[in-house]
Scaffold this motif. Structure first.
Motif, short mmCIF file in Angstrom:
data_model
loop_
_atom_site.label_atom_id
_atom_site.label_comp_id
_atom_site.label_asym_id
_atom_site.label_seq_id
_atom_site.Cartn_x
_atom_site.Cartn_y
_atom_site.Cartn_z
N GLY A 100 -19.50 -14.64 2.69
CA GLY A 100 -19.93 -15.75 2.15
C GLY A 100 -20.30 -16.92 3.11
N THR B 242 -25.77 -22.81 0.12
CA THR B 242 -24.76 -23.29 -0.61
C THR B 242 -23.50 -23.25 -0.13
OG1 THR B 242 -26.34 -22.38 -2.42
CG2 THR B 242 -24.32 -23.36 -2.95
N PRO B 243 -22.95 -22.10 0.11
CA PRO B 243 -21.56 -22.07 0.87
C PRO B 243 -21.24 -23.03 1.81
CG PRO B 243 -22.32 -19.88 0.54
CD PRO B 243 -23.42 -20.78 0.33
N CYS C 107 -31.38 -27.43 3.62
CA CYS C 107 -31.63 -26.74 2.41
C CYS C 107 -33.27 -26.73 2.45
CB CYS C 107 -31.00 -27.22 1.35
SG CYS C 107 -31.66 -26.65 -0.26
N PHE D 217 -22.44 -27.65 -8.32
CA PHE D 217 -23.70 -26.93 -7.86
C PHE D 217 -24.33 -26.45 -9.11
CE2 PHE D 217 -24.63 -27.50 -3.38
CZ PHE D 217 -23.91 -28.53 -3.03
N CYS E 255 -34.99 -25.16 -0.20
CA CYS E 255 -35.21 -24.86 -1.72
C CYS E 255 -35.29 -26.04 -2.57
CB CYS E 255 -34.40 -23.88 -2.27
SG CYS E 255 -34.50 -22.20 -1.60
N THR E 256 -34.03 -27.06 -2.32
CA THR E 256 -33.88 -27.89 -3.43
C THR E 256 -34.40 -29.32 -3.37
OG1 THR E 256 -31.92 -28.78 -2.44
CG2 THR E 256 -31.60 -26.64 -4.20
N LEU F 178 -28.83 -25.48 -6.37
CA LEU F 178 -29.00 -24.26 -5.70
C LEU F 178 -29.77 -23.41 -5.96
CD1 LEU F 178 -26.58 -21.41 -6.21
CD2 LEU F 178 -26.29 -23.39 -7.48
N GLN F 179 -30.72 -22.81 -5.20
CA GLN F 179 -31.89 -22.12 -5.68
C GLN F 179 -31.66 -20.61 -5.01
OE1 GLN F 179 -35.85 -23.93 -5.61
NE2 GLN F 179 -34.62 -25.77 -6.37
N CYS F 180 -31.95 -20.36 -3.70
CA CYS F 180 -31.80 -19.09 -3.19
C CYS F 180 -30.12 -19.03 -3.01
CB CYS F 180 -32.72 -18.98 -1.81
SG CYS F 180 -31.81 -19.74 -0.33
N GLY F 181 -29.24 -20.04 -2.65
CA GLY F 181 -27.97 -19.79 -2.59
C GLY F 181 -27.68 -19.62 -1.19
N PHE F 182 -28.66 -19.39 -0.40
CA PHE F 182 -27.88 -19.27 1.29
C PHE F 182 -27.43 -20.33 1.82
CE2 PHE F 182 -28.88 -17.86 5.49
CZ PHE F 182 -28.20 -16.43 5.32
#
Lengths: 291, 160, 789
Positions: free
Chosen positions: B37, B105-106, B136, B93, B138-139, B99-103
Motif C-alpha cells: 500500500g 492516496t495512501p 497528486c 477520500f 489527478c485531482t 482520489l482518481q488513480c489512487g497512487f
C-alpha cells in the motif's frame, strides 16, 4: 534509486560516536535526519563506508532558554521548532525559517544541526543563524569547542567541522525585549531551495534606535552570507523608508549569486534587495507588536 | 555488509527481521513484508507517495533506512482501517472523490492523519500547506482538501 | 438533459455515484505493476548513457557478472542475436531497443542487468563499464535543419538530412490572398516547450515467460494493452511469440496522461530477458529515468499569423511549425495525422481561410511527441489560436471577450465545416463565455484593473474559449499501425439479472468501473452496483485501442450503449414470449418491457435474464450476451470558456492566480462528480506547464532538471481553488450525447493563464510570453521594458 552498500553504526554515547569517527576517518559520515545524505547516497554522489546514526544518543534533542541563551540541540527536528511555543513567541525568524524548509514530512526528520553541518549555501537555517549571531558547539576527541557562525561556513559545502567532530548544539543570544525577526524567501514552488532568501533579526533600544541587527542571505553565494554593509547602515539608526531602501541596495551589493535554473544573478540580486527590505519591515512590525 | 536485526511494531504487530544496512524502509515494507500500500513515486523525497507514520509522525519512507525505524512504532495505510471500520480520512477520500488513480492516496491519507492529529480543525490554507509534501497529478487537490475537511468534522463529531 | 432518468438505486447517467474502485485504493489494496510479485522473479535495472550523442567503443560486463546474484547483462549485441535490438515506433519510425554502436540521447538505455533483487541489479549497473566516444550533439531543431548539420539518423539508408516529415493542410493560396486583402495582420512566435507527463507511478512491467506453455504474460503500465499485444506479436513473432500466446495485463495504473501509450525499450528488454532466462523479470523505472528517457510532449515552435478586418472579423489563419521529435518520431498519433489534431487550430472561430504546415526534425534528445493529457497536439493548436486572438485584440484595441464573441461559430452553424476539414458536431460558444463572464464578474474586474493600472499595480484577466476534438476515431481516417481506432464492449447478463462487462479501454484513474456501469444501468435498468466492469486483460477483454485522447466515453462508452441495445433487442423477444404478446406491442422503460396500454403486464430485465437461461423461446439462442465494436461516425468536440485573474508583484515578478473560472461543455454527463474531478485535475495539468514545467537541456544535450527537485509539479499550495461549472450541448451523433472531458481543461487552461499575465503587462508593450511563465521571466520583462519598479 538504490543506495550503495555501507555499514550502519548506532552508538548511544556521544563519546562512542566520536571514537567511531576517529576510527573510520573520511570513510564515515554522521547520519542525523538523513534528508540530505540519503538522497545523495541514492544518487551515488555520496559513497560512505560507514554511517554513524546519532539519533539514539540521549541529550541531543532539546530546545530551551537558559542563561541568556536559546540552546538548540543539534538533533532537534525542524518540526519541533514549528511546534515550540518558545520559538513562536520569541523567535519569529526561526519559526519562519523552519516553516519554509522542504515539506512537513521532511521537517519531521531533518535536524537543525544537519541543516547547518551540511554546509549547503541553499539551506535555510544558515542565514537565520547568521542573523541571530549563533554559536555552534562541536564535540571532538579533545572535548568541545564553540565556533562563531561567521567562522563556521568556510567554503562551498565546507564547514569548520573537523572529520572527527560532531555538531552538538546551537547557542543563540536570547532575544532581548523589543526585538523582531523575519525570514523572507522566494522559491519556485513550495519546498524548493530559495531563488534567494533573507533572514533579518533586530532589536531596538528604548529610544527606538536599532541596537542589534543581523542580516543573513541564502543561496546567493558559495557560502551563506552576512550583509555587513546593510547591518552597518542600520545599526544605531532609527529606521525609515529611505534607510530601509538603502539597506536593500547594500545587501544586494554584498551578495554573490550565479545564474542557474532559478534565474540570473541579476534577478537574484534584485530579489535580495527587495527581500531585505521586506524582512526588515516585518522584523520591525514584529518587534513593535512584541514591545 | 553485515545484517542487522530490527524490531519494529507495524500496525500493532511486532515484527523482527534481519536486514541490510542499506535497505530503505519503503522496500522493507513493500518487498520484505509485501505490504504494497505504501508507494514509490520519486527518488528524491518530493512526492510523498511513500509516507508512513513513525511514532505518530509522518515521514517519507523512501528516505529512511530500515535501521532508523528500529524499536519504533510504525503505521501504514494497511493499519488505518480498524475492526472493519474505515478511518474517517479513508471515508472522506471516498465520499469527496478525493482520489482518481489512487497512487498518491495512501501517502496523502498518512500525511493528513498526522495533520489532523496535531491540528484537529485546520483551515483550508493549513491543509494546503499541510499536504504540500505530497504530489497528486489527478485531482488538482480540490477534493483532497474536502476529504480532509470531511474527516476533521467526522473526528470531532465522534469525539463529542 | 434534465436530471437523471433513473432512480438512485438504479444509478444511471447523471447520478453522483461514489466510485467503486475507491474501496481498494483507500485501503492501500490497489494492485499496481510494482505490486506484482511472482515466484522466482528477477529484477532488471538499466545502464544509461551519460552522453547525448556518442559512439560506444566497448561494453565490459565482467565486473557486473562477477557480483553474486547477477544473472545476466543484456546488451544490444545480445539482442541483435535475436534480431530484437530495433523496434518500430507507433509512428512507423524506428527506435533502438539497445544500441550496438551509437547512443542518440542522454539517459538512453545502453545495457540491462538482471539480478536477484533490485539492490543487486543497481550494483550491477554501477559495475558495467562502458567506453564512449562523445560527439557534438545537435540539440536545437533550428540547427538540425541547417545544411551543414551532421546527419543524426545514419542508421537510415540514404538519409542526407535531419528532416522527418513535412505536413500541411488547408488552402495556402486562398489563405495568402486573404492575408493580402486583410486590413490587419498580427504575427507572433509561440513556443510550447518540451514537458513530461510525470504520472506519480512511473513505468514498468513484469514479464513472465512460461517455457513449457510457450506463453508470455506481461503485467505492464500500459494505457493500450491490446495494441501492445499486437505490437509484441509483430515485433517478436520471429522468436516464437505468437499472438495467442501473449497476454498483456494492465493492472491498476497510477496515472497515464499519454505517457503510458508508447512501448519503451525497458519493456522489450524485460520481455526478451524473461524469454531468454525463463524466469519472470520485473522492471520499474526510477523517477529520474522516467523524466529523462520516457516520451516527452509538445516541443512545437510555432509562427502564428492572423488576418482580420478593421472591424475585428477574423479572415485568415496561418501557422508554420517546427516540431522537435528528438531521436525518433515516437509520437502516438493516428497514422494519417503526423501532427495529430493540430488542424483544430482555427478553434472556436469562424475563420474561412486557413493554412498550416509543419516540419519535424531529429535532434539528440529523447524521442516522443506524445500528448500530455490532450488529444494529439490539440493543446499546441489551442495555445496558438487563443494567444493570437489576444494579440489581435490588443492590436485593434478591442476587449478580448468582445472580439471572441464577434467571431465565434454560432450555435445555429452546427454541424460546422471548418476551413481545415473538420465537421464540428455541436457547440454553444457564446453561452459558455457569457456564463464564465457572469460567474467571475468580468465587467467589474475590468474596472478594477483600470484603477489598479493607474496606481501602478499589475493585474490581468485572461480568457480562453477553446474547442477540443476527441474520441478518435472514425475508421475511414483513424488507425494506429493500421489498427482502426474503434473500441469495444462485451456484455454478459447473468441468470439472476446481474452483469459483467468488459472493455478494450483501460482506466488510469478516470473511474471506468463506475461510469461504464452507470451507462449500462441507464440503458438496461440493472442497478449499476450490480454491474461489474473489467478492463486491461487481453485474455478476457474484447479488443480495443485503449484509453487516451479522451476517447473512452466517445468510443467505449458508446460501445456500452450499443451492446446494451443489442441485449434489449433480444430481451424484447424473450419478454414477448413470457408475456405472450407480440414484440411490436412491447414498450421499454428503464428496467422493463410492458405491453402498450397495460403497464401492469410487464417483465423486468431481471425476469427476462432468468428466462434467457431457464425458459428461452424455442428457436432463439439461449443466454443473454452481446458484444459491440463501436466505430464512431465522427469525432466529438467538447469546448469551454475559461477566465483567469492574476495579480503580479511589481518587484519580484511573482504571479498569484486570484481566481480561475472554468466553464466546460462535454455534452451529456455520466457522473457529474467524476466529471468535476476530471476537470480539477485537467486544470492543474494546465497550470503546471503554464507556470512550472519544462524539460531543459544544455547545448551538449544534458538534461538540467531530470528529477522532481527541479522538474516542478505544482503542489496544493500553488494550485488555486478551481471554480467550475458546466453547460450541456449534447453530441448529436454519440448514442449518449456525450463527449470526452478529461483533457479539455489541460488544453484550455494554459492560454487563459498566459493571456492573463500578458494582459497584466500589455500596457508595457508585451504581446507574448512563452510558457512556463515564471516570476523570473516576468522580472526579465520588467527589465526589457524598462518597467522595473
Amino acid at each position: 534509486m538504490i543506495p550503495p552498500p555501507y555499514e550502519y553504526l548506532n552508538p548511544n554515547q556521544l563519546s562512542e560516536a566520536i571514537s567511531l569517527l576517529q576510527k573510520h576517518g573520511e570513510e564515515a559520515k554522521i547520519l542525523a535526519g538523513g534528508h540530505s545524505l540519503i538522497p545523495a547516497m541514492k544518487l551515488r554522489f555520496a559513497l560512505p563506508e560507514y554511517l554513524i546514526d546519532i539519533s539514539g544518543i540521549e541529550g541531543m534533542d532539546f530546545l530551551r532558554e537558559e542563561e541568556g541563551q536559546l540552546r538548540i540541540g543539534a538533533m532537534s527536528r525542524e518540526s519541533s521548532l514549528e511546534e515550540s511555543e518558545l520559538i513562536s513567541e520569541k523567535y519569529p525568524l526561526l519559526l519562519d525559517t523552519a516553516k519554509m524548509i522542504a515539506d512537513p514530512q521532511v521537517r519531521n526528520m531533518a535536524t537543525v544541526g544537519g541543516n547547518l553541518a551540511h554546509g549547503d549555501p541553499a539551506n535555510d537555517h544558515p542565514a537565520a543563524m547568521i542573523a541571530l549571531r549563533a554559536r555552534v558547539v562541536v564535540e571532538g576527541p579533545n572535548g568541545s569547542r564553540e565556533i562563531g557562525i561567521d567562522d563556521f561556513f568556510t567554503d562551498f559545502f565546507t564547514t569548520a567541522l573537523q572529520n572527527n567532530e560532531i555538531l552538538t548544539e546551537i547557542k543563540i543570544p536570547a532575544a532581548p525585549p523589543n526585538s523582531g525577526g523575519s525570514y523572507q524567501k522566494i522559491e519556485r514552488k513550495v519546498g524548493d531551495y530559495a531563488a534567494a532568501a533573507v533572514a533579518c533579526q533586530l532589536s531596538f533600544d528604548a529610544g527606538g534606535t536599532i541596537q542589534q541587527i543581523g542580516i543573513g542571505l541564502t543561496n546567493v553565494g558559495p557560502i551563506p552570507l552576512r550583509s555587513n554593509s546593510a547591518e552597518d547602515h542600520l545599526r544605531g539608526q532609527i529606521p525609515d523608508d529611505s534607510l530601509i531602501r538603502e539597506s536593500g541596495r547594500l545587501a544586494a551589493e554584498d551578495c554573490d549569486p550565479v545564474d542557474d535554473l532559478r534565474g540570473s544573478a541579476e534577478y537574484k540580486r534584485d530579489l535580495v534587495n527587495e527581500l531585505t527590505q521586506r524582512a526588515i519591515k516585518i522584523s520591525i512590525e514584529r518587534s513593535e507588536r512584541g514591545s | 555488509m553485515s545484517k542487522h536485526t530490527v524490531t519494529i511494531e507495524i500496525n500493532g504487530s511486532s515484527i523482527t527481521r534481519e536486514v541490510d544496512s542499506r535497505l530503505l524502509l519503503v522496500h522493507f515494507l513493500r518487498e520484505e513484508l509485501v505490504m504494497t500500500g505504501t508507494h514509490i513515486g520519486c527518488d528524491t523525497s518530493h512526492c510523498g507517495a511513500c509516507t508512513v507514520l513513525i511514532d505518530g509522525r509522518s515521514v517519507k519512507s523512501c528516505t529512511l533506512f530500515t535501521m532508523q525505524a528500529n524499536g519504533k512504532s510504525l503505521t501504514t495505510i494497511e493499519g488505518m482501517e480498524t475492526e472493519g471500520k474505515l478511518h474517517p480520512l479513508q471515508e472522506g477520500f471516498h465520499q469527496e472523490h478525493g482520489l482518481q488513480c489512487g497512487f498518491c492516496t495512501p501517502g496523502m491519507i498518512m500525511r493528513a492523519a498526522e495533520l489532523l492529529d496535531k491540528n484537529p480543525n485546520p483551515t483550508e490554507e493549513e491543509i494546503r500547506w499541510g499536504i504540500s509534501g505530497n504530489l497528486c497529478r489527478c485531482t488538482g487537490y480540490v477534493n483532497i482538501i474536502k476529504a480532509v475537511q470531511y474527516a476533521a468534522e467526522k473526528i470531532q463529531k465522534e469525539a463529542t | 438533459m434534465n436530471g437523471p432518468k433513473t432512480s438512485v438505486e438504479v444509478g444511471g447517467m447523471g447520478h453522483n455515484i461514489k466510485r467503486k474502485e475507491d474501496a481498494r485504493f483507500i485501503r492501500g489494496q490497489g494492485k499496481y505493476t510494482d505490486d506484482v510479485v511472482l515466484p522466482g522473479m528477477l529484477h532488471m535495472d538499466i545502464v544509461r548513457s551519460p552522453y547525448a550523442y556518442a559512439k560506444i567503443k566497448s561494453i565490459n560486463t565482467d565486473n557486473a557478472m562477477a557480483i553474486p546474484g547477477v544473472h545476466a547483462v543484456i546488451t544490444g549485441e545480445v539482442l541483435e542475436g535475436y534480431n530484437l535490438h530495433w523496434m518500430p515506433t507507433l509512428m512507423s519510425d524506428t527506435q533502438m531497443v539497445l544500441p550496438t554502436d551509437t547512443v542518440m540521447y542522454q539517459s538512453q538505455e545502453v545495457a540491462a542487468v538482471i539480478a536477484d533483487d533490485r539492490y543487486i541489479a543497481a550494483d550491477g549497473v554501477e559495475a558495467v563499464e562502458v567506453e564512449y566516444e562523445p560527439m557534438q550533439a545537435v540539440v536545437d531543431p533550428f540547427k538540425a535543419m541547417e545544411a551543414d548539420a551532421p546527419v543524426l539518423r545514419t542508421d537510415k539508408e540514404g538519409k542526407t538530412d535531419n528532416h522527418i516529415w513535412h505536413w500541411e493542410t488547408g488552402d495556402a493560396e486562398k489563405t495568402e490572398e486573404a492575408f493580402q486583402a486583410a486590413d490587419v495582420v498580427v504575427k507572433e512566435k509561440v513556443y510550447l516547450p518540451r514537458i513530461h507527463v510525470a504520472s506519480i507511478e512511473t513505468c514498468g512491467c513484469v514479464a513472465s515467460f512460461d517455457p513449457v506453455e510457450g506463453k508470455l504474460t506481461v503485467w505492464m503500465t500500459t494505457q493500450a494493452p491490446h495494441a501492445i499485444r499486437t505490437v509484441v506479436a509483430l515485433v517478436a513473432g520471429h522468436v516464437g511469440l505468437s499472438e495467442e500466446k501473449i497476454r498483456i495485463i494492465s493492472p491498476d495504473i497510477g496515472g497515464g496522461f499519454g505517457g503510458k501509450v508508447p512501448v519503451y525499450p525497458g519493456y522489450v528488454i524485460a520481455i526478451a530477458s524473461s524469454v531468454v532466462i525463463g524466469k519472470p523479470v520485473k522492471w520499474v523505472e526510477d523517477r529520474s529515468e522516467n523524466l529523462q528517457a520516457d516520451s516527452f510532449a509538445r516541443d512545437y515552435h510555432m509562427d502564428v499569423e492572423l488576418a482580420a478586418s478593421n472591424s475585428g472579423k477574423m479572415e485568415a489563419l496561418r501557422i508554420k511549425t517546427v516540431a522537435d521529435h528528438g531521436y525518433t518520431d515516437a509520437a502516438a498519433n493516428p497514422s494519417k495525422y503526423p501532427a495529430g489534431m493540430f488542424s483544430i487550430c482555427t478553434g472556436s472561430y469562424d475563420i474561412k481561410n486557413a493554412f498550416t504546415e509543419m516540419d519535424a526534425y531529429y535532434t539528440n534528445k529523447p524521442p516522443g511527441g506524445i500528448a500530455y493529457r490532450c488529444s494529439f497536439r490539440v493543446t499546441e493548436a489551442v495555445h496558438a489560436i487563443e494567444r493570437i486572438v489576444d494579440v489581435l485584440a490588443l492590436k485593434l484595441g478591442r476587449d478580448p471577450a468582445d472580439l471572441r464573441m464577434q467571431n465565434f461559430i454560432q450555435p445555429e452553424d452546427f454541424p460546422y465545416q471548418s476551413a481545415l476539414g473538420w465537421e464540428y458536431d455541436s457547440g454553444n460558444y457564446p453561452r459558455a463565455l457569457k456564463l464564465a463572464m457572469e460567474k467571475i464578474g468580468y465587467e467589474e474586474l475590468r474596472r478594477e484593473q483600470k484603477e489598479k493600472r493607474e496606481r501602478g499595480e499589475l493585474m490581468g484577466i485572461g480568457i480562453s474559449s477553446f474547442t477540443e476534438i476527441v474520441g478518435a476515431g472514425p475508421s475511414k481516417d483513424f488507425d494506429i499501425l493500421g489498427i482502426k481506432m474503434f473500441d469495444s464492449c462485451e456484455l454478459r447478463i447473468h441468470p439472476t439479472g446481474k452483469a459483467i462487462a468488459r472493455f478494450g479501454t483501460k482506466s488510469q484513474g478516470q473511474g471506468h468501473e463506475t461510469t461504464y456501469a452507470q451507462i449500462l444501468a441507464e440503458e438496461l435498468g440493472i442497478p449499476s452496483s450490480q454491474i461489474q466492469i473489467e478492463e486491461g486483460d487481453t485474455d478476457t477483454a474484447p479488443y480495443g485501442l485503449g484509453t487516451y485522447a479522451s476517447r473512452s466515453t466517445p468510443t467505449a462508452g458508446a460501445a456500452a450503449a450499443k451492446a446494451a441495445h443489442k441485449i434489449r433487442e433480444k430481451a424484447r423477444k424473450i419478454a414477448a414470449h413470457l408475456l405472450e404478446a407480440s414484440e411490436e406491442d412491447l414498450e421499454w422503460e428503464v428496467g422493463k418491457f410492458f405491453v402498450k396500454g397495460s403497464p401492469e403486464q410487464a417483465k423486468t430485465i431481471q425476469e427476462i435474464a432468468f428466462a434467457a437461461y431457464t425458459n428461452h423461446p424455442q428457436g432463439l439462442e439461449p443466454g443473454l450476451e452481446a458484444t459491440h465494436y463501436y466505430d464512431p461516425p465522427n469525432m466529438t468536440f467538447p469546448f469551454g470558456s475559461y477566465i483567469c485573474v492574476v495579480d503580479i508583484d511589481r518587484k519580484t515578478g511573482e504571479i498569484k492566480i486570484r481566481r480561475f473560472v472554468a466553464i466546460d461543455d462535454c455534452g451529456n454527463i455520466i457522473n457529474p462528480m467524476i466529471v468535476e474531478g476530471q476537470i480539477h485535475g485537467g486544470l492543474t495539468q494546465g497550470l503546471a506547464p503554464a507556470m512550472y514545467e519544462e524539460l531543459i537541456y544544455d547545448e551538449q544535450g544534458n538534461i538540467l532538471n531530470g528529477s522532481f527537485m527541479d522538474y516542478l509539479l505544482p503542489t496544493s499550495v500553488e494550485t488555486p481553488n478551481w471554480e467550475t461549472e458546466q453547460t450541456i450541448t449534447p453530441s448529436p451523433h454519440h448514442p449518449l450525447g456525450a463527449k470526452g472531458v478529461a483533457e479539455s481543461p489541460t488544453v484550455g487552461a494554459p492560454p487563459a493563464i498566459a493571456n492573463a499575465v500578458v494582459d497584466a503587462l500589455s500596457h508595457l508593450g508585451v504581446e507574448n510570453i512563452d510558457i512556463p511563465i515564471t516570476p523570473f521571466k516576468v522580472w526579465q520583462v520588467f527589465q526589457e521594458k524598462g518597467a522595473a519598479a
